[in-house]
Motif scaffolding. Structure first.
Motif, PDB file in Angstrom:
ATOM      1  N   LEU A  18     -42.558 -19.246 -38.675  1.00 47.06           N
ATOM      2  CA  LEU A  18     -43.712 -20.063 -38.299  1.00 47.06           C
ATOM      3  C   LEU A  18     -44.542 -19.409 -37.202  1.00 47.06           C
ATOM      4  O   LEU A  18     -45.744 -19.652 -37.093  1.00 47.06           O
ATOM      5  N   THR A  19     -43.895 -18.591 -36.380  1.00 46.11           N
ATOM      6  CA  THR A  19     -44.585 -18.045 -35.209  1.00 46.11           C
ATOM      7  C   THR A  19     -44.874 -16.552 -35.289  1.00 46.11           C
ATOM      8  O   THR A  19     -45.721 -16.047 -34.547  1.00 46.11           O
ATOM      9  N   ALA A  20     -44.183 -15.835 -36.179  1.00 44.44           N
ATOM     10  CA  ALA A  20     -44.350 -14.381 -36.239  1.00 44.44           C
ATOM     11  C   ALA A  20     -45.692 -14.000 -36.857  1.00 44.44           C
ATOM     12  O   ALA A  20     -46.172 -14.649 -37.795  1.00 44.44           O
ATOM     13  N   ALA A  21     -46.279 -12.944 -36.334  1.00 43.83           N
ATOM     14  CA  ALA A  21     -47.533 -12.437 -36.889  1.00 43.83           C
ATOM     15  C   ALA A  21     -47.241 -11.686 -38.186  1.00 43.83           C
ATOM     16  O   ALA A  21     -46.141 -11.167 -38.382  1.00 43.83           O
ATOM     17  N   PRO A  22     -48.212 -11.620 -39.105  1.00 50.50           N
ATOM     18  CA  PRO A  22     -48.013 -10.874 -40.356  1.00 50.50           C
ATOM     19  C   PRO A  22     -47.612  -9.428 -40.062  1.00 50.50           C
ATOM     20  O   PRO A  22     -48.106  -8.811 -39.118  1.00 50.50           O
ATOM     21  N   ALA A  23     -46.716  -8.898 -40.868  1.00 53.92           N
ATOM     22  CA  ALA A  23     -46.217  -7.544 -40.645  1.00 53.92           C
ATOM     23  C   ALA A  23     -46.533  -6.661 -41.845  1.00 53.92           C
ATOM     24  O   ALA A  23     -46.613  -7.131 -42.985  1.00 53.92           O
ATOM     25  N   SER A  24     -46.702  -5.379 -41.589  1.00 54.62           N
ATOM     26  CA  SER A  24     -46.964  -4.422 -42.660  1.00 54.62           C
ATOM     27  C   SER A  24     -45.696  -4.193 -43.471  1.00 54.62           C
ATOM     28  O   SER A  24     -44.590  -4.551 -43.056  1.00 54.62           O
ATOM     29  N   ARG A  25     -45.860  -3.555 -44.639  1.00 54.42           N
ATOM     30  CA  ARG A  25     -44.702  -3.258 -45.478  1.00 54.42           C
ATOM     31  C   ARG A  25     -43.714  -2.353 -44.742  1.00 54.42           C
ATOM     32  O   ARG A  25     -42.502  -2.485 -44.891  1.00 54.42           O
ATOM     33  N   ALA A  26     -44.242  -1.427 -43.941  1.00 45.81           N
ATOM     34  CA  ALA A  26     -43.360  -0.528 -43.194  1.00 45.81           C
ATOM     35  C   ALA A  26     -42.523  -1.303 -42.184  1.00 45.81           C
ATOM     36  O   ALA A  26     -41.321  -1.046 -42.014  1.00 45.81           O
ATOM     37  N   VAL A  27     -43.150  -2.266 -41.516  1.00 46.15           N
ATOM     38  CA  VAL A  27     -42.424  -3.093 -40.544  1.00 46.15           C
ATOM     39  C   VAL A  27     -41.396  -3.958 -41.258  1.00 46.15           C
ATOM     40  O   VAL A  27     -40.269  -4.148 -40.777  1.00 46.15           O
ATOM     41  N   GLN A  28     -41.759  -4.481 -42.426  1.00 45.40           N
ATOM     42  CA  GLN A  28     -40.820  -5.290 -43.199  1.00 45.40           C
ATOM     43  C   GLN A  28     -39.603  -4.469 -43.620  1.00 45.40           C
ATOM     44  O   GLN A  28     -38.461  -4.935 -43.548  1.00 45.40           O
ATOM     45  N   ALA A  29     -39.853  -3.234 -44.043  1.00 47.09           N
ATOM     46  CA  ALA A  29     -38.748  -2.365 -44.463  1.00 47.09           C
ATOM     47  C   ALA A  29     -37.841  -2.024 -43.285  1.00 47.09           C
ATOM     48  O   ALA A  29     -36.612  -1.998 -43.410  1.00 47.09           O
ATOM     49  N   GLN A  30     -38.447  -1.768 -42.124  1.00 48.72           N
ATOM     50  CA  GLN A  30     -37.649  -1.481 -40.932  1.00 48.72           C
ATOM     51  C   GLN A  30     -36.835  -2.706 -40.532  1.00 48.72           C
ATOM     52  O   GLN A  30     -35.673  -2.596 -40.123  1.00 48.72           O
ATOM     53  N   ALA A  31     -37.439  -3.884 -40.682  1.00 47.95           N
ATOM     54  CA  ALA A  31     -36.726  -5.122 -40.365  1.00 47.95           C
ATOM     55  C   ALA A  31     -35.516  -5.297 -41.279  1.00 47.95           C
ATOM     56  O   ALA A  31     -34.446  -5.732 -40.841  1.00 47.95           O
ATOM     57  N   ALA A  32     -35.668  -4.943 -42.552  1.00 46.51           N
ATOM     58  CA  ALA A  32     -34.550  -5.049 -43.494  1.00 46.51           C
ATOM     59  C   ALA A  32     -33.413  -4.115 -43.089  1.00 46.51           C
ATOM     60  O   ALA A  32     -32.231  -4.471 -43.198  1.00 46.51           O
ATOM     61  N   ARG A  33     -33.757  -2.930 -42.599  1.00 46.38           N
ATOM     62  CA  ARG A  33     -32.721  -1.996 -42.141  1.00 46.38           C
ATOM     63  C   ARG A  33     -32.012  -2.538 -40.899  1.00 46.38           C
ATOM     64  O   ARG A  33     -30.795  -2.379 -40.743  1.00 46.38           O
ATOM     65  N   THR A  34     -32.782  -3.193 -40.035  1.00 54.32           N
ATOM     66  CA  THR A  34     -32.186  -3.795 -38.838  1.00 54.32           C
ATOM     67  C   THR A  34     -31.220  -4.908 -39.224  1.00 54.32           C
ATOM     68  O   THR A  34     -30.132  -5.035 -38.648  1.00 54.32           O
ATOM     69  N   VAL A  35     -31.605  -5.717 -40.204  1.00 57.42           N
ATOM     70  CA  VAL A  35     -30.727  -6.785 -40.687  1.00 57.42           C
ATOM     71  C   VAL A  35     -29.414  -6.205 -41.192  1.00 57.42           C
ATOM     72  O   VAL A  35     -28.324  -6.698 -40.872  1.00 57.42           O
ATOM     73  N   LYS A  36     -29.511  -5.148 -41.970  1.00 54.45           N
ATOM     74  CA  LYS A  36     -28.306  -4.531 -42.530  1.00 54.45           C
ATOM     75  C   LYS A  36     -27.388  -4.021 -41.432  1.00 54.45           C
ATOM     76  O   LYS A  36     -26.164  -4.202 -41.483  1.00 54.45           O
ATOM     77  N   GLN A  37     -27.975  -3.404 -40.420  1.00 55.18           N
ATOM     78  CA  GLN A  37     -27.165  -2.859 -39.335  1.00 55.18           C
ATOM     79  C   GLN A  37     -26.501  -3.970 -38.517  1.00 55.18           C
ATOM     80  O   GLN A  37     -25.313  -3.897 -38.188  1.00 55.18           O
ATOM     81  N   LEU A  38     -27.252  -5.024 -38.223  1.00 51.72           N
ATOM     82  CA  LEU A  38     -26.722  -6.106 -37.401  1.00 51.72           C
ATOM     83  C   LEU A  38     -25.650  -6.915 -38.117  1.00 51.72           C
ATOM     84  O   LEU A  38     -24.717  -7.413 -37.489  1.00 51.72           O
ATOM     85  N   THR A  39     -25.770  -7.066 -39.419  1.00 52.90           N
ATOM     86  CA  THR A  39     -24.802  -7.885 -40.148  1.00 52.90           C
ATOM     87  C   THR A  39     -23.624  -7.084 -40.671  1.00 52.90           C
ATOM     88  O   THR A  39     -22.640  -7.653 -41.127  1.00 52.90           O
ATOM     89  N   ALA A  40     -23.715  -5.785 -40.608  1.00 49.97           N
ATOM     90  CA  ALA A  40     -22.602  -4.959 -41.077  1.00 49.97           C
ATOM     91  C   ALA A  40     -21.753  -4.525 -39.898  1.00 49.97           C
ATOM     92  O   ALA A  40     -20.707  -5.096 -39.613  1.00 49.97           O
ATOM     93  N   ASP A  41     -22.212  -3.546 -39.159  1.00 49.64           N
ATOM     94  CA  ASP A  41     -21.417  -2.991 -38.074  1.00 49.64           C
ATOM     95  C   ASP A  41     -21.211  -3.971 -36.928  1.00 49.64           C
ATOM     96  O   ASP A  41     -20.284  -3.834 -36.149  1.00 49.64           O
ATOM     97  N   GLN A  42     -22.093  -4.990 -36.804  1.00 46.73           N
ATOM     98  CA  GLN A  42     -21.954  -5.933 -35.699  1.00 46.73           C
ATOM     99  C   GLN A  42     -21.719  -7.361 -36.169  1.00 46.73           C
ATOM    100  O   GLN A  42     -21.819  -8.306 -35.400  1.00 46.73           O
TER     101      GLN A  42
END
Length: 291
Positions: free
Chosen positions: A213-237
């Motif tokens: 609801l509060t986040a500003a629109p993000a580019s495809r590159a930012v979305q892809a980087q966010a997906a990588r961050t999700v994977k790292q946070l939910t796997a190794d951590q």
């Protein structure tokens, strides 16, 4: 396969098995064969009450530093079952123990298959654990952390009403100084059987919706980087998110923010078993109710 890790001189008085020194607190069959990964109750209590090293069995008060090896889940209960150790003894354990060294990816699938000796008075004859009763059975190995304490900070509880309350006492301040000694490989959420997981799902989903609801629109590159961050946070951590402790709130917020952005990418993102997407797509499990 015999272990090739050299045994330090300070541990030469210990019995060995498979080329590995047997820690003083390790359980043993009546015939003397050790059960690595299992603690002997009386030996454990003696180490905790007498402030003895859980590896070599000598006093911990003769050195200024005590090393405690812990798992993230120990943070939740505030106690580590394993006694502390001298720095040199802990260093040997980090390389000789296949679980802490990272050589094993999962716990034993069936604890009931452990060796049973032929001695009628041995604990193994009445050990009635069956497949599935050991909460760790078959699940991924935990991350291991090393906490180095001043001897004056080392506090233990040798007697308690519940067996799980016996051990080395932890505080958030002590955990903040923990150093990782074993990562999770392959990456996984080690506590996928944990009853706290549904609670984490609910709170995380609410946080992600707020971020959307509060986040500003993000580019495809930012979305892809966010997906990588999700994977790292939910796997190794992933286990750190479940078990709590220092920095958990920061990880939670970072995961919610990353997932909110990654949900906008084509195909969405899966977080801790939850599929999140902004729009329905082919094969979408949320076809009728995307976020």
């Amino acid at each position: 396969m015999p272990d090739s890790t050299p045994i330090p001189a300070g541990l030469h008085h210990l019995p060995t098995h498979g080329g590995r020194a047997v820690p003083i607190a390790t359980a043993r069959h009546t015939d003397g064969q050790p059960v690595f990964g299992r603690l002997d109750g009386p030996r454990l209590q003696a180490c905790l009450a007498g402030r003895l090293c859980g590896i070599c069995g000598t006093s911990l008060t003769n050195q200024p530093t005590v090393v405690v090896l812990a798992r993230p889940i120990d943070v939740r209960y505030g106690v580590v079952a394993e006694p502390g150790a001298h720095p040199a003894c802990a260093a040997y354990t980090r390389t000789a123990c296949p679980m802490i060294a990272g050589h094993l990816a999962t716990y034993r699938a069936n604890p009931a298959t452990r060796r049973r000796c032929q001695q009628p008075d041995c604990f193994c004859q009445t050990d009635d654990r069956q497949p599935g009763t050991d909460r760790r059975a078959g699940h991924g190995a935990h991350r291991w952390l090393e906490i180095r304490l001043d001897t004056r900070q080392y506090h233990t509880r040798a007697v308690a009403r519940r067996a799980e309350d016996i051990g080395v006492l932890l505080t958030a301040q002590l955990m903040a100084a923990a150093r990782r000694v074993r990562s999770i490989s392959p990456p996984h959420i080690t506590n996928d059987h944990d009853p706290a997981l549904p609670i984490l799902h609910t709170s995380l989903q609410a946080a992600i919706r707020m971020e959307m609801l509060t986040a500003a629109p993000a580019s495809r590159a930012v979305q892809a980087q966010a997906a990588r961050t999700v994977k790292q946070l939910t796997a190794d951590q992933g286990d750190l998110l479940l078990c709590g402790g220092p920095s958990t709130s920061g990880r939670f917020v970072a995961l919610a923010r990353a997932a909110a952005r990654a949900a906008y990418q084509p195909g969405g993102v899966t977080v801790l078993g939850m599929h999140l997407c902004r729009q329905a797509h082919p094969g979408c499990p949320n076809r009728d109710s995307p976020l």
